[in-house]
Scaffold this active site. Structure first.
Site, mmCIF file in Angstrom:
data_model
loop_
_atom_site.group_PDB
_atom_site.id
_atom_site.type_symbol
_atom_site.label_atom_id
_atom_site.label_comp_id
_atom_site.label_asym_id
_atom_site.label_seq_id
_atom_site.Cartn_x
_atom_site.Cartn_y
_atom_site.Cartn_z
ATOM 1 N N SER A 220 8.135 -9.337 6.094
ATOM 2 C CA SER A 220 8.620 -8.704 4.861
ATOM 3 C C SER A 220 8.621 -7.196 5.071
ATOM 4 O O SER A 220 7.653 -6.613 5.555
ATOM 5 C CB SER A 220 7.756 -9.118 3.668
ATOM 6 O OG SER A 220 6.434 -8.695 3.834
ATOM 7 N N GLY A 222 9.407 -4.694 2.711
ATOM 8 C CA GLY A 222 9.473 -3.934 1.464
ATOM 9 C C GLY A 222 10.906 -3.839 0.961
ATOM 10 O O GLY A 222 11.622 -4.840 0.872
ATOM 11 N N ALA A 223 11.345 -2.617 0.661
ATOM 12 C CA ALA A 223 12.700 -2.408 0.122
ATOM 13 C C ALA A 223 13.787 -2.807 1.119
ATOM 14 O O ALA A 223 14.962 -2.921 0.743
ATOM 15 C CB ALA A 223 12.866 -0.947 -0.274
ATOM 16 N N GLY A 225 13.997 -5.660 2.632
ATOM 17 C CA GLY A 225 14.201 -7.111 2.664
ATOM 18 C C GLY A 225 13.266 -7.836 3.607
ATOM 19 O O GLY A 225 12.114 -7.436 3.789
ATOM 20 N N GLY A 251 4.627 -9.884 -1.365
ATOM 21 C CA GLY A 251 4.639 -10.630 -0.108
ATOM 22 C C GLY A 251 4.085 -12.031 -0.294
ATOM 23 O O GLY A 251 4.558 -12.992 0.325
ATOM 24 N N ASP A 252 3.095 -12.168 -1.162
ATOM 25 C CA ASP A 252 2.503 -13.487 -1.425
ATOM 26 C C ASP A 252 3.527 -14.380 -2.134
ATOM 27 O O ASP A 252 3.662 -15.567 -1.803
ATOM 28 C CB ASP A 252 1.237 -13.346 -2.284
ATOM 29 C CG ASP A 252 0.257 -12.333 -1.703
ATOM 30 O OD1 ASP A 252 0.244 -12.184 -0.466
ATOM 31 O OD2 ASP A 252 -0.471 -11.693 -2.475
HETATM 32 N N1 ADP Z 1 10.820 -1.545 -3.285
HETATM 33 C C1 ADP Z 1 11.359 -2.769 -3.170
HETATM 34 N N2 ADP Z 1 12.651 -2.992 -3.465
HETATM 35 C C2 ADP Z 1 13.202 -4.227 -3.341
HETATM 36 N N3 ADP Z 1 12.526 -5.309 -2.920
HETATM 37 C C3 ADP Z 1 11.229 -5.145 -2.610
HETATM 38 C C4 ADP Z 1 10.570 -3.880 -2.713
HETATM 39 N N4 ADP Z 1 9.292 -4.031 -2.327
HETATM 40 C C5 ADP Z 1 9.142 -5.337 -2.005
HETATM 41 N N5 ADP Z 1 10.310 -6.015 -2.171
HETATM 42 C C6 ADP Z 1 10.558 -7.440 -1.917
HETATM 43 O O1 ADP Z 1 9.303 -8.125 -1.814
HETATM 44 C C7 ADP Z 1 9.094 -8.564 -0.459
HETATM 45 C C8 ADP Z 1 7.635 -8.433 -0.082
HETATM 46 O O2 ADP Z 1 7.224 -7.080 -0.166
HETATM 47 P P1 ADP Z 1 6.393 -6.362 0.990
HETATM 48 O O3 ADP Z 1 5.958 -5.040 0.432
HETATM 49 O O4 ADP Z 1 7.201 -6.340 2.233
HETATM 50 O O5 ADP Z 1 5.199 -7.385 1.237
HETATM 51 P P2 ADP Z 1 3.604 -7.263 1.079
HETATM 52 O O6 ADP Z 1 3.340 -7.449 -0.406
HETATM 53 O O7 ADP Z 1 3.116 -8.413 1.905
HETATM 54 O O8 ADP Z 1 3.181 -5.915 1.593
HETATM 55 C C9 ADP Z 1 10.054 -7.693 0.370
HETATM 56 O O9 ADP Z 1 10.373 -8.267 1.603
HETATM 57 C C10 ADP Z 1 11.252 -7.609 -0.562
HETATM 58 O O10 ADP Z 1 11.978 -8.831 -0.545
HETATM 59 O O1 FBP Z 2 -7.565 -9.524 1.379
HETATM 60 P P1 FBP Z 2 -7.066 -8.120 1.223
HETATM 61 O O2 FBP Z 2 -6.264 -7.643 2.383
HETATM 62 O O3 FBP Z 2 -8.187 -7.148 0.869
HETATM 63 O O4 FBP Z 2 -6.057 -8.088 0.014
HETATM 64 C C1 FBP Z 2 -6.425 -8.547 -1.253
HETATM 65 C C2 FBP Z 2 -5.506 -7.979 -2.288
HETATM 66 O O5 FBP Z 2 -4.188 -8.284 -1.931
HETATM 67 C C3 FBP Z 2 -3.534 -8.959 -3.000
HETATM 68 O O6 FBP Z 2 -3.574 -10.329 -2.706
HETATM 69 C C4 FBP Z 2 -2.147 -8.420 -3.177
HETATM 70 O O7 FBP Z 2 -1.495 -8.324 -1.958
HETATM 71 P P2 FBP Z 2 -0.660 -7.011 -1.570
HETATM 72 O O8 FBP Z 2 -1.487 -5.787 -1.886
HETATM 73 O O9 FBP Z 2 -0.382 -7.186 -0.108
HETATM 74 O O10 FBP Z 2 0.576 -7.102 -2.376
HETATM 75 C C5 FBP Z 2 -4.362 -8.685 -4.229
HETATM 76 O O11 FBP Z 2 -4.269 -9.707 -5.182
HETATM 77 C C6 FBP Z 2 -5.749 -8.516 -3.669
HETATM 78 O O12 FBP Z 2 -6.485 -7.620 -4.456
#
Ligand code: ADP
Ligand code: FBP
Length: 319
Positions: A220, A222-223, A225, A251-252
């Protein structure tokens, strides 16, 4: 059924603050408490769209009891392993412009007996699971090999594993060939030991993780995709998001969408992207229900935009 394992779950407290000033008293203008931890969130996302899931986790103290109650209220089956210590509380501060500052606690240390009981709680349910999603950081105590041991033992029971962790825990578990690995851009960069400036760099890094043991990599970005790199080919998926309210748990939600859609191929990637895009449009770590998803807005393609710069500054790309 999707079984999730969260060895270090949390209560996620979010405070809306007028701004961050070091040394100042910040008065919250709103607050919320939600069940947290990456596997817990995967279960919440699966349940939000009507899927079957059980969440395995250690639980201790008043915080653990509240976490179990909140999940029960959301209709999620919890397989809790009793813990002498107390479940952690993670804090997120949200500023008016949406900037999030997170403090993740280390959480309680697990004794050897508690870590073994957690492993047993997963193994005893493995035969009934379509997928076992092993997610989040490891608590202190069991050491970085704990996920590796879990993958090895549950594979023997015929289970398919999706792993979302980082650092040494990820490196150790790769050797046991998890079917799916879900790094975000930062975790992918850390795993290969270099910054990722473009989508093409992320593809190369994902291929490296596959060479080290990952079956499929769902990265993943972020923005930018998501990437699916697997035996079946490499695909990129993205969807427009009108307003980003909170990326906590996006991401979850993506991993939940991917696994619930079968866990392979471009259709599962599209489900992952739809879940991620919907999750960021919701507050806190709220997980999208079916009505929040907009599958028609998702584009997936095998024509990878290799030169597209990654917008996430954590990965070394331009901000
Ligand atoms: N700023 C954003 N704009 C559009 N889609 C987003 C954005 N941030 C996250 N997403 C969507 O959510 C998915 C997971 O976010 P990401 O930040 O990559 O994962 P994680 O929560 O594991 O750090 C991305 O792959 C995308 O599909
Ligand atoms: O196990 P870690 O890496 O400390 O992450 C736990 C945190 O991550 C989360 O699952 C959210 O995930 P992200 O911050 O990656 O979006 C929260 O619910 C929780 O507080």
């Amino acid at each position: 059924m999707i079984l999730t394992v969260t060895p270090n779950p949390s209560l996620d407290r979010t405070y809306e603050v007028p701004g961050l000033r070091r040394g100042a008293l910040l008065r919250a203008e709103g607050d919320r408490v939600e069940p947290g931890g990456k596997g817990v969130n995967v279960s919440r996302a699966v349940a939000a769209t009507g899927g079957r899931t059980t969440a395995v986790m250690p639980l201790g103290g008043a915080e653990g009891a509240l976490l179990a109650r909140l999940l029960d209220e959301q209709g999620i089956e919890v397989a809790g392993v009793p813990l002498a210590g107390s479940t952690r509380v993670n804090i997120t501060l949200v500023e008016p412009d949406g900037t999030l500052t997170k403090v993740n606690a280390a959480g309680p240390a697990l004794t050897a007996a508690e870590a073994a009981a957690l492993l047993l709680a997963v193994r005893s349910r493995a035969a009934n699971a379509d997928w076992i999603a092993c997610c989040g950081s490891l608590p202190r105590g069991p050491g970085p090999e704990w996920y590796a041991e879990l993958v090895a033992r549950t594979h023997r029971a015929g289970a398919r594993i999706a792993l979302d962790t980082s650092g040494e825990a990820l490196t150790a578990a790769l050797a046991w060939r998890p079917e799916v690995v879900k790094p975000n851009a930062e975790e992918l960069a850390e795993a290969v030991g270099r910054s990722l400036a473009t989508v093409g760099d992320a593809v190369k890094a994902a291929e490296e993780l596959r060479a080290r043991g990952a079956g499929t990599v769902l990265a993943s970005l972020g923005a930018d995709g998501q990437l699916l790199v697997s035996d079946g080919g490499t695909y990129w998926g993205h969807a427009p998001v009108a307003t980003v309210r909170s990326n906590v748990g996006a991401g979850d939600a993506s991993l939940a969408g991917f696994l619930a859609a079968g866990g392979h191929g471009p259709a599962a990637l599209a489900a992952a992207v739809a879940h991620g895009a919907a999750a960021v449009g919701l507050p806190g770590s709220a997980m999208p229900g079916t009505a929040d998803l907009d599958p028609a807005s998702v584009v997936t393609t095998a024509d990878i935009p290799v030169d597209r710069p990654l917008a996430d500054p954590r990965t070394g790309g331009p901000s």
